[in-house]
Design a protein around this motif. Structure first.
Motif, PDB file in Angstrom:
ATOM      1  N   LYS A  52       0.825  -1.212   0.000  1.00  0.00           N
ATOM      2  CA  LYS A  52       0.000   0.000   0.000  1.00  0.00           C
ATOM      3  C   LYS A  52       0.860   1.264   0.000  1.00  0.00           C
ATOM      4  CE  LYS A  52      -3.881  -2.220   2.229  1.00  0.00           C
ATOM      5  NZ  LYS A  52      -5.006  -2.028   3.112  1.00  0.00           N
ATOM      6  N   TYR A  53       2.130   1.105  -0.341  1.00  0.00           N
ATOM      7  CA  TYR A  53       3.081   2.228  -0.412  1.00  0.00           C
ATOM      8  C   TYR A  53       3.266   2.925   0.939  1.00  0.00           C
ATOM      9  CZ  TYR A  53       2.464   1.371  -5.349  1.00  0.00           C
ATOM     10  OH  TYR A  53       2.399   0.761  -6.573  1.00  0.00           O
ATOM     11  N   VAL A  54       3.417   2.096   1.960  1.00  0.00           N
ATOM     12  CA  VAL A  54       3.677   2.580   3.312  1.00  0.00           C
ATOM     13  C   VAL A  54       4.902   1.841   3.836  1.00  0.00           C
ATOM     14  CG1 VAL A  54       2.784   2.766   5.674  1.00  0.00           C
ATOM     15  CG2 VAL A  54       1.221   3.007   3.716  1.00  0.00           C
ATOM     16  N   GLU A  55       5.839   2.613   4.403  1.00  0.00           N
ATOM     17  CA  GLU A  55       7.054   2.023   4.956  1.00  0.00           C
ATOM     18  C   GLU A  55       7.050   2.218   6.468  1.00  0.00           C
ATOM     19  OE1 GLU A  55      11.496   3.569   5.003  1.00  0.00           O
ATOM     20  OE2 GLU A  55      10.909   2.827   3.017  1.00  0.00           O
ATOM     21  N   VAL A  56       7.193   1.119   7.210  1.00  0.00           N
ATOM     22  CA  VAL A  56       7.227   1.182   8.666  1.00  0.00           C
ATOM     23  C   VAL A  56       8.595   1.700   9.110  1.00  0.00           C
ATOM     24  CG1 VAL A  56       7.118  -0.133  10.815  1.00  0.00           C
ATOM     25  CG2 VAL A  56       5.549  -0.678   8.934  1.00  0.00           C
ATOM     26  N   GLU A  57       8.580   2.818   9.799  1.00  0.00           N
ATOM     27  CA  GLU A  57       9.804   3.378  10.376  1.00  0.00           C
ATOM     28  C   GLU A  57      10.139   2.661  11.682  1.00  0.00           C
ATOM     29  OE1 GLU A  57      13.044   5.776  11.475  1.00  0.00           O
ATOM     30  OE2 GLU A  57      12.109   5.509   9.524  1.00  0.00           O
ATOM     31  N   SER A  58       9.104   2.475  12.525  1.00  0.00           N
ATOM     32  CA  SER A  58       9.329   1.762  13.781  1.00  0.00           C
ATOM     33  C   SER A  58       8.021   1.171  14.294  1.00  0.00           C
ATOM     34  CB  SER A  58       9.940   2.686  14.833  1.00  0.00           C
ATOM     35  OG  SER A  58       9.084   3.766  15.105  1.00  0.00           O
ATOM     36  N   VAL A  59       8.164   0.086  15.042  1.00  0.00           N
ATOM     37  CA  VAL A  59       7.039  -0.529  15.735  1.00  0.00           C
ATOM     38  C   VAL A  59       7.032   0.075  17.132  1.00  0.00           C
ATOM     39  CG1 VAL A  59       6.081  -2.672  16.644  1.00  0.00           C
ATOM     40  CG2 VAL A  59       7.139  -2.653  14.375  1.00  0.00           C
ATOM     41  N   LEU A  60       5.947   0.757  17.464  1.00  0.00           N
ATOM     42  CA  LEU A  60       5.868   1.450  18.749  1.00  0.00           C
ATOM     43  C   LEU A  60       5.380   0.537  19.865  1.00  0.00           C
ATOM     44  CD1 LEU A  60       4.311   4.767  17.411  1.00  0.00           C
ATOM     45  CD2 LEU A  60       6.724   4.265  17.857  1.00  0.00           C
ATOM     46  N   SER A  61       4.482  -0.383  19.521  1.00  0.00           N
ATOM     47  CA  SER A  61       4.014  -1.370  20.501  1.00  0.00           C
ATOM     48  C   SER A  61       3.343  -2.519  19.767  1.00  0.00           C
ATOM     49  CB  SER A  61       3.045  -0.745  21.515  1.00  0.00           C
ATOM     50  OG  SER A  61       1.816  -0.440  20.904  1.00  0.00           O
ATOM     51  N   ILE A  62       3.339  -3.664  20.433  1.00  0.00           N
ATOM     52  CA  ILE A  62       2.641  -4.829  19.904  1.00  0.00           C
ATOM     53  C   ILE A  62       2.136  -5.641  21.095  1.00  0.00           C
ATOM     54  CG2 ILE A  62       4.811  -6.098  19.637  1.00  0.00           C
ATOM     55  CD1 ILE A  62       3.436  -7.553  17.232  1.00  0.00           C
ATOM     56  N   VAL A  63       0.814  -5.850  21.108  1.00  0.00           N
ATOM     57  CA  VAL A  63       0.186  -6.578  22.207  1.00  0.00           C
ATOM     58  C   VAL A  63      -0.885  -7.513  21.651  1.00  0.00           C
ATOM     59  CG1 VAL A  63       0.616  -4.792  23.948  1.00  0.00           C
ATOM     60  CG2 VAL A  63      -1.513  -4.762  22.648  1.00  0.00           C
ATOM     61  N   ASP A  64      -1.172  -8.534  22.418  1.00  0.00           N
ATOM     62  CA  ASP A  64      -2.230  -9.480  22.097  1.00  0.00           C
ATOM     63  C   ASP A  64      -3.580  -8.782  22.311  1.00  0.00           C
ATOM     64  OD1 ASP A  64      -4.206 -11.493  22.273  1.00  0.00           O
ATOM     65  OD2 ASP A  64      -2.855 -12.896  23.254  1.00  0.00           O
ATOM     66  N   TYR A  65      -4.433  -8.787  21.311  1.00  0.00           N
ATOM     67  CA  TYR A  65      -5.733  -8.123  21.398  1.00  0.00           C
ATOM     68  C   TYR A  65      -6.525  -8.604  22.609  1.00  0.00           C
ATOM     69  CZ  TYR A  65     -10.372  -6.391  20.167  1.00  0.00           C
ATOM     70  OH  TYR A  65     -11.580  -5.756  20.208  1.00  0.00           O
ATOM     71  N   HIS A  67      -5.733  -9.419  25.505  1.00  0.00           N
ATOM     72  CA  HIS A  67      -5.335  -8.850  26.799  1.00  0.00           C
ATOM     73  C   HIS A  67      -5.922  -7.459  27.002  1.00  0.00           C
ATOM     74  CE1 HIS A  67      -1.611 -11.647  26.856  1.00  0.00           C
ATOM     75  NE2 HIS A  67      -2.717 -12.272  27.188  1.00  0.00           N
ATOM     76  N   GLN A  68      -6.351  -6.850  25.917  1.00  0.00           N
ATOM     77  CA  GLN A  68      -6.959  -5.522  25.900  1.00  0.00           C
ATOM     78  C   GLN A  68      -6.095  -4.453  26.560  1.00  0.00           C
ATOM     79  OE1 GLN A  68     -11.130  -5.277  26.563  1.00  0.00           O
ATOM     80  NE2 GLN A  68     -11.555  -6.843  25.070  1.00  0.00           N
ATOM     81  N   THR A  69      -4.795  -4.654  26.558  1.00  0.00           N
ATOM     82  CA  THR A  69      -3.887  -3.617  27.043  1.00  0.00           C
ATOM     83  C   THR A  69      -3.674  -2.567  25.965  1.00  0.00           C
ATOM     84  OG1 THR A  69      -1.983  -4.939  26.379  1.00  0.00           O
ATOM     85  CG2 THR A  69      -2.672  -5.087  28.689  1.00  0.00           C
ATOM     86  N   TRP A  70      -4.251  -2.787  24.796  1.00  0.00           N
ATOM     87  CA  TRP A  70      -4.178  -1.831  23.694  1.00  0.00           C
ATOM     88  C   TRP A  70      -5.123  -0.665  23.904  1.00  0.00           C
ATOM     89  CZ3 TRP A  70      -9.085  -1.579  22.116  1.00  0.00           C
ATOM     90  CH2 TRP A  70      -9.889  -2.719  22.304  1.00  0.00           C
ATOM     91  N   ASP A  71      -6.061  -0.799  24.819  1.00  0.00           N
ATOM     92  CA  ASP A  71      -7.067   0.233  25.025  1.00  0.00           C
ATOM     93  C   ASP A  71      -6.396   1.552  25.395  1.00  0.00           C
ATOM     94  OD1 ASP A  71      -9.587   1.331  25.173  1.00  0.00           O
ATOM     95  OD2 ASP A  71      -9.894   0.715  27.246  1.00  0.00           O
TER      96      ASP A  71
END
Length: 107
Positions: A52-65, A67-71
């Motif tokens: 989609k012509y998007v380049e990831v500069e950095s991953v800021l966070s990754i969590v298991d949905y 666990h709902q710590t993404w809220d």
């Protein structure tokens, strides 16, 4: 068995992309990725965004949905629940919403 990962990224969106752009240097996104591991999820997301012509500069966070710590306060902006439902239904990467750095600085 796949886990649904919620991945927050800082990315550059190229002019060829269909994502809405406002001239910001960086965009912040939240995507949902079904994968067996964190490493696999990041690889799948990078590949889906590259298409989609998007380049990831950095991953800021990754969590298991589940666990709902993404809220967060930004959840409505990033449409996390809607993206999860779509990802769960089709068992695919949902690249979600990207918010521009300029937009977030105004908030």
């Amino acid at each position: 068995m796949s886990v649904f990962w919620v991945i927050d990224t800082k990315a550059k969106i190229f002019p060829e992309s269909s994502y809405e752009q406002d001239g910001s240097k960086w965009y912040y996104g939240r995507s949902i990725v079904p994968a067996g591991s964190i490493e696999e999820a990041i690889d799948l997301l990078r590949s889906a965004l590259k298409d989609k012509y998007v380049e990831v500069e950095s991953v800021l966070s990754i969590v298991d949905y589940s666990h709902q710590t993404w809220d967060s306060e930004d959840d409505e902006l990033f449409e996390t629940i809607e993206s999860y439902e779509k990802s769960k239904t089709h068992h695919e990467v949902v690249t979600g919403v990207f918010a521009s750095g300029m937009y977030l600085e105004k908030e």
